[in-house]
Design a protein around this motif. Structure first.
Motif, PDB file in Angstrom:
ATOM      1  N   GLY A 127       0.736  -1.415   0.443  1.00 48.59           N
ATOM      2  CA  GLY A 127      -0.028   0.160   0.387  1.00 48.59           C
ATOM      3  C   GLY A 127       0.366   0.867   0.012  1.00 48.59           C
ATOM      4  O   GLY A 127       2.449   1.310   0.032  1.00 48.59           O
ATOM      5  N   LEU A 128       0.375   2.474  -0.065  1.00 46.93           N
ATOM      6  CA  LEU A 128       0.908   3.105  -0.221  1.00 46.93           C
ATOM      7  C   LEU A 128       1.921   3.995   0.756  1.00 46.93           C
ATOM      8  O   LEU A 128       2.660   4.509   1.253  1.00 46.93           O
ATOM      9  CB  LEU A 128       0.178   4.407  -0.338  1.00 46.93           C
ATOM     10  N   ASP A 129       1.339   3.611   2.216  1.00 44.45           N
ATOM     11  CA  ASP A 129       2.140   4.084   3.093  1.00 44.45           C
ATOM     12  C   ASP A 129       3.351   3.178   3.293  1.00 44.45           C
ATOM     13  O   ASP A 129       4.334   3.358   4.760  1.00 44.45           O
ATOM     14  CB  ASP A 129       0.840   3.407   4.795  1.00 44.45           C
ATOM     15  N   LEU A 130       3.626   1.704   2.698  1.00 43.77           N
ATOM     16  CA  LEU A 130       5.077   1.415   2.571  1.00 43.77           C
ATOM     17  C   LEU A 130       5.964   2.076   1.380  1.00 43.77           C
ATOM     18  O   LEU A 130       7.124   1.865   1.689  1.00 43.77           O
ATOM     19  CB  LEU A 130       4.676  -0.305   2.240  1.00 43.77           C
ATOM     20  N   VAL A 131       5.568   3.125   0.763  1.00 43.52           N
ATOM     21  CA  VAL A 131       6.413   3.810   0.124  1.00 43.52           C
ATOM     22  C   VAL A 131       7.444   4.884   0.171  1.00 43.52           C
ATOM     23  O   VAL A 131       7.507   5.467   1.344  1.00 43.52           O
ATOM     24  CB  VAL A 131       5.399   4.568  -1.201  1.00 43.52           C
ATOM     25  N   GLY A 132       8.709   4.132   0.198  1.00 48.00           N
ATOM     26  CA  GLY A 132      10.161   5.235   1.021  1.00 48.00           C
ATOM     27  C   GLY A 132      10.547   4.348   1.990  1.00 48.00           C
ATOM     28  O   GLY A 132      11.355   4.928   2.594  1.00 48.00           O
ATOM     29  N   LYS A 133       9.900   3.134   2.446  1.00 52.61           N
ATOM     30  CA  LYS A 133      10.183   3.072   3.979  1.00 52.61           C
ATOM     31  C   LYS A 133      11.160   1.150   3.435  1.00 52.61           C
ATOM     32  O   LYS A 133      11.217   1.258   4.760  1.00 52.61           O
ATOM     33  CB  LYS A 133       8.843   2.779   4.811  1.00 52.61           C
ATOM     34  N   LEU A 134      11.085   0.879   2.862  1.00 54.14           N
ATOM     35  CA  LEU A 134      11.569  -0.094   2.948  1.00 54.14           C
ATOM     36  C   LEU A 134      12.925  -0.162   2.458  1.00 54.14           C
ATOM     37  O   LEU A 134      13.350   0.643   1.560  1.00 54.14           O
ATOM     38  CB  LEU A 134      10.052  -1.457   1.695  1.00 54.14           C
TER      39      LEU A 134
END
Length: 134
Positions: A127-134
């Motif tokens: 989902g969008l909440d994971l974008v840029g956080k992995l």
């Protein structure tokens, strides 16, 4: 692949080795190579290069690139790994790919991260909440 064949079978997979050599060459390898004579999985000849051409792994000289394809039970390709001749492959990573594929097939909406190994390990919900956080 032979060293991991039993584990691959236990994971629900079947292994086929395909080359653009003829079945006569495969027989000669089997009869004269200690490594090849131990193979328990099927070797398939693609001497007309039809499969290699269809899978887009035929190089300009007519040689097939080294490739590993993992298909799901509906024969849909789920993962592809293509290597140049001089680069080896580590077959045991396919066990994890198969397990991850089986897991996501039975858990729609989830994703197995790169270090996922077994059911019970942390998974992701894309989902969008994971974008840029992995």
């Amino acid at each position: 692949m032979q060293d991991n064949y039993q584990a691959l079978k236990e994971a629900g997979a079947e292994v086929y080795s395909v080359s653009v050599d003829t079945h006569f060459v495969h027989k000669a390898w089997h009869d004269n190579s200690e490594r090849i004579s131990k193979l328990e999985y099927t070797m398939i000849s693609d001497s007309n290069k039809e499969l290699a051409r269809e899978l887009d792994i035929l190089d300009e000289s007519g040689k097939a690139l080294r490739a590993t394809f993992v298909l799901d039970p509906e024969n849909v390709i789920q993962t592809v790994e293509i290597n140049a001749d001089g680069i080896g492959r580590k077959a045991d990573v396919n066990i994890n790919k198969i397990k991850a594929g089986k897991y996501i097939a039975s858990h729609p909406g989830e994703a197995c991260p790169a270090k996922w190994e077994e059911e019970g390990d942390d998974v992701l919900t894309p989902g969008l909440d994971l974008v840029g956080k992995l």
